[in-house]
Design a protein around this motif. Sequence first.
Motif, PDB file in Angstrom:
ATOM      1  N   GLY A 340      54.837 102.483  26.971  1.00 45.21           N
ATOM      2  CA  GLY A 340      56.073 102.001  28.216  1.00 45.21           C
ATOM      3  C   GLY A 340      56.893 100.937  27.392  1.00 45.21           C
ATOM      4  N   ARG A 341      56.399 100.231  26.239  1.00 43.10           N
ATOM      5  CA  ARG A 341      57.026  99.002  25.802  1.00 43.10           C
ATOM      6  C   ARG A 341      57.980  99.355  24.687  1.00 43.10           C
ATOM      7  NH1 ARG A 341      52.090  95.650  24.392  1.00 43.10           N
ATOM      8  NH2 ARG A 341      53.528  94.233  22.981  1.00 43.10           N
ATOM      9  N   LEU A 342      57.948 100.741  24.104  1.00 39.49           N
ATOM     10  CA  LEU A 342      58.531 100.798  22.958  1.00 39.49           C
ATOM     11  C   LEU A 342      60.184 101.012  23.116  1.00 39.49           C
ATOM     12  CD1 LEU A 342      56.813 104.146  21.372  1.00 39.49           C
ATOM     13  CD2 LEU A 342      57.165 101.784  20.356  1.00 39.49           C
ATOM     14  N   ARG A 343      60.844 101.276  24.298  1.00 36.66           N
ATOM     15  CA  ARG A 343      61.804 101.417  24.545  1.00 36.66           C
ATOM     16  C   ARG A 343      62.585  99.983  24.671  1.00 36.66           C
ATOM     17  NH1 ARG A 343      61.879 103.704  30.453  1.00 36.66           N
ATOM     18  NH2 ARG A 343      60.509 104.933  29.547  1.00 36.66           N
ATOM     19  N   TYR A 344      61.949  98.887  24.735  1.00 34.64           N
ATOM     20  CA  TYR A 344      62.437  97.535  24.769  1.00 34.64           C
ATOM     21  C   TYR A 344      62.110  96.838  23.247  1.00 34.64           C
ATOM     22  CZ  TYR A 344      62.297  98.575  29.446  1.00 34.64           C
ATOM     23  OH  TYR A 344      62.587  99.174  30.898  1.00 34.64           O
ATOM     24  N   ALA A 345      61.353  97.476  22.540  1.00 36.05           N
ATOM     25  CA  ALA A 345      60.770  96.792  21.298  1.00 36.05           C
ATOM     26  C   ALA A 345      61.996  96.824  20.163  1.00 36.05           C
ATOM     27  CB  ALA A 345      59.701  97.595  20.571  1.00 36.05           C
ATOM     28  N   LEU A 346      62.118  95.631  19.543  1.00 37.07           N
ATOM     29  CA  LEU A 346      63.247  95.617  18.617  1.00 37.07           C
ATOM     30  C   LEU A 346      62.765  96.268  17.294  1.00 37.07           C
ATOM     31  CD1 LEU A 346      64.229  91.889  18.982  1.00 37.07           C
ATOM     32  CD2 LEU A 346      65.349  93.845  19.518  1.00 37.07           C
ATOM     33  N   SER A 347      61.371  96.222  16.852  1.00 45.61           N
ATOM     34  CA  SER A 347      60.683  96.698  15.768  1.00 45.61           C
ATOM     35  C   SER A 347      59.752  97.930  16.429  1.00 45.61           C
ATOM     36  CB  SER A 347      60.294  95.823  14.677  1.00 45.61           C
ATOM     37  OG  SER A 347      59.403  96.480  13.816  1.00 45.61           O
ATOM     38  N   VAL A 348      60.075  99.110  16.326  1.00 42.86           N
ATOM     39  CA  VAL A 348      59.123 100.214  16.805  1.00 42.86           C
ATOM     40  C   VAL A 348      57.699  99.990  15.907  1.00 42.86           C
ATOM     41  CG1 VAL A 348      58.805 102.515  17.115  1.00 42.86           C
ATOM     42  CG2 VAL A 348      60.957 101.401  18.033  1.00 42.86           C
ATOM     43  N   ARG A 349      58.102 100.061  14.578  1.00 47.74           N
ATOM     44  CA  ARG A 349      57.006 100.279  13.707  1.00 47.74           C
ATOM     45  C   ARG A 349      55.862  99.133  13.676  1.00 47.74           C
ATOM     46  NH1 ARG A 349      57.349 100.152   6.870  1.00 47.74           N
ATOM     47  NH2 ARG A 349      55.192  99.539   6.680  1.00 47.74           N
ATOM     48  N   THR A 350      56.497  97.910  14.130  1.00 45.94           N
ATOM     49  CA  THR A 350      55.498  96.712  14.268  1.00 45.94           C
ATOM     50  C   THR A 350      54.518  96.998  15.433  1.00 45.94           C
ATOM     51  OG1 THR A 350      57.258  95.079  13.113  1.00 45.94           O
ATOM     52  CG2 THR A 350      55.337  94.105  14.455  1.00 45.94           C
ATOM     53  N   LEU A 351      55.184  97.197  16.395  1.00 48.28           N
ATOM     54  CA  LEU A 351      54.634  97.583  17.821  1.00 48.28           C
ATOM     55  C   LEU A 351      53.575  98.357  17.833  1.00 48.28           C
ATOM     56  CD1 LEU A 351      54.197  96.971  20.831  1.00 48.28           C
ATOM     57  CD2 LEU A 351      55.897  98.610  21.286  1.00 48.28           C
ATOM     58  N   ILE A 352      53.874  99.660  16.992  1.00 48.97           N
ATOM     59  CA  ILE A 352      52.897 100.766  16.826  1.00 48.97           C
ATOM     60  C   ILE A 352      51.687 100.130  15.835  1.00 48.97           C
ATOM     61  CG2 ILE A 352      52.408 102.937  15.823  1.00 48.97           C
ATOM     62  CD1 ILE A 352      55.119 103.751  16.536  1.00 48.97           C
ATOM     63  N   GLU A 353      51.936  99.447  14.863  1.00 51.50           N
ATOM     64  CA  GLU A 353      50.903  98.938  13.853  1.00 51.50           C
ATOM     65  C   GLU A 353      49.886  97.939  14.588  1.00 51.50           C
ATOM     66  OE1 GLU A 353      53.075  98.772   9.548  1.00 51.50           O
ATOM     67  OE2 GLU A 353      53.515  97.144  11.001  1.00 51.50           O
ATOM     68  N   MET A 354      50.729  97.137  15.454  1.00 53.18           N
ATOM     69  CA  MET A 354      49.871  95.972  15.925  1.00 53.18           C
ATOM     70  C   MET A 354      48.797  96.661  17.234  1.00 53.18           C
ATOM     71  SD  MET A 354      50.505  93.086  14.940  1.00 53.18           S
ATOM     72  CE  MET A 354      50.591  94.271  13.367  1.00 53.18           C
ATOM     73  N   THR A 355      49.442  97.657  17.745  1.00 55.77           N
ATOM     74  CA  THR A 355      48.596  98.460  18.633  1.00 55.77           C
ATOM     75  C   THR A 355      47.764  99.359  18.234  1.00 55.77           C
ATOM     76  OG1 THR A 355      50.614  98.539  20.383  1.00 55.77           O
ATOM     77  CG2 THR A 355      48.810  99.885  20.667  1.00 55.77           C
ATOM     78  N   LEU A 356      47.855  99.913  17.176  1.00 57.96           N
ATOM     79  CA  LEU A 356      46.921 100.646  16.283  1.00 57.96           C
ATOM     80  C   LEU A 356      45.768  99.965  15.783  1.00 57.96           C
ATOM     81  CD1 LEU A 356      48.764 103.511  14.548  1.00 57.96           C
ATOM     82  CD2 LEU A 356      47.441 103.696  16.805  1.00 57.96           C
ATOM     83  N   ILE A 357      46.121  98.809  15.397  1.00 59.48           N
ATOM     84  CA  ILE A 357      45.062  97.873  14.964  1.00 59.48           C
ATOM     85  C   ILE A 357      44.102  97.373  16.215  1.00 59.48           C
ATOM     86  CG2 ILE A 357      44.689  95.324  13.943  1.00 59.48           C
ATOM     87  CD1 ILE A 357      47.070  95.859  12.280  1.00 59.48           C
ATOM     88  N   ARG A 358      44.641  97.014  17.226  1.00 61.28           N
ATOM     89  CA  ARG A 358      44.160  96.699  18.517  1.00 61.28           C
ATOM     90  C   ARG A 358      43.008  97.698  18.885  1.00 61.28           C
ATOM     91  NH1 ARG A 358      48.130  95.714  21.560  1.00 61.28           N
ATOM     92  NH2 ARG A 358      48.682  93.764  20.745  1.00 61.28           N
ATOM     93  N   CYS A 359      43.574  99.008  18.632  1.00 63.83           N
ATOM     94  CA  CYS A 359      42.675 100.177  18.973  1.00 63.83           C
ATOM     95  C   CYS A 359      41.686 100.298  18.072  1.00 63.83           C
ATOM     96  CB  CYS A 359      43.615 101.483  19.013  1.00 63.83           C
ATOM     97  SG  CYS A 359      44.906 101.659  20.541  1.00 63.83           S
ATOM     98  N   ALA A 360      41.765 100.006  16.996  1.00 69.88           N
ATOM     99  CA  ALA A 360      40.627 100.239  15.792  1.00 69.88           C
ATOM    100  C   ALA A 360      39.764  99.023  16.307  1.00 69.88           C
ATOM    101  CB  ALA A 360      41.350 100.043  14.345  1.00 69.88           C
TER     102      ALA A 360
END
Length: 422
Positions: A340-360
């Motif tokens: 839901g936050r991807l459409r507003y993210a300036l850096s898609v890659r950064t948001l994905i990395e931070m989220t996956l680290i949180r998931c790990a």
Amino acid sequence: MAYEVLARKWRPKHFEDVVGQEHVTRTLKNAIEISRVAHAYLFVGPRGIGKTSLARIFAKALNCEKGPTPTPCCECTMCREITAGNALDVLEIDGASNNGVDQVRDLRDQVQFAPARGHFKIFIIDEVHMLSTAAFNALLKTLEEPPPHIKFIFATTEGDKVLPTIISRCQRFDLRRIQTPLIVERLRAICGYERITIDDDALLAVARGAEGGMRDALSSLDQLISFKGDSLTEDDVLAVFGLVSRKALEGLATAVLQGDMPDILKLVNAFDSSGKDMRRLTVELMEHFRNLLIYQYVGSESMKSLDATPEQIKTLAAQADLADASRVTQIADQLADMEGRLRYALSVRTLIEMTLIRCARIAQAVSLEDILKRLHAIRASEPPPAPKAKAVSTSLTDDPMLKQVIEAFDGKIVDIEDGDDS
């Protein structure tokens, strides 16, 4: 002869050719067999899953020269005209471009005329939700009490935009997204007939990109054939559509479940550097963890609930032991929030990395249930408790000298309690 695209060439011609909509085809066939055909039908569902094709097949079944029959011959004049779209008694109307009240009034005038050759005069209105409110209201009376020779078939991708007064006058059928294994099997059969060599992973990649739509899958296959010829591999599909391979996606999910931060960052960097669709990656990762959660709760009985091939089921079985269902649920929540936050993210890659680290971290965190289980195990393995202090002190006072010392201290304690400052 002009080339005919696969989506048109392989359009279903019989009820049995429609993939993944058995709940609709069975009802329509039974209605014809027992002569309980309603005057209006509404097909609702996403794009490319067979709404208009079902409407045409139903029209052929009603107007076939051998019918009405659940198995139209597709050889008589009526069947061939309906398939070609030029039958006088079957009118296909585009609701998007004929959405005014004047067009509906013209339709009402045509309703009064009997069919030219067929058994029924059938009106198929595609994207019916595009009709204006005035057009809907002009259609209400005709739709509720049409002449016996009239049948209406509506199709729409947005059923919630159709007026409730229209829906109440129709038999509504909600068509489902076609499951990935069914699309794979259909594509495999078509490729065999068209003499196209394609591996299973490539078929799965095409089906994944179609998002449940058979028409999209056939259009993608047509594009791939134009790109590479009659021999296709998974790498060709991934290169054209920017998808991530099945093994790479499953490897990323395994890294998250194992808490392997370096592997997560390496994979995300590889996907981003090779130009993969990162938003699409997020959706497919959510779908993977959804399947994993269902497998954990249902197990081997989940085959019907999972939108997955047998190879994917094997991977889910291996990953089910890496984390319990509660952690997988939290991971899925994190991915849904990120989507839901991807459409507003300036850096898609950064948001994905931070989220996956949180998931790990979630996957490797110790839960309260684990702590309680360990405490219970420790208690079960502990030796019997030591004797109480009172029993020890009683045994010590059996010695005369120790008894005198204890009595002396007891006197001091009494003095202090009485408030003696000395």
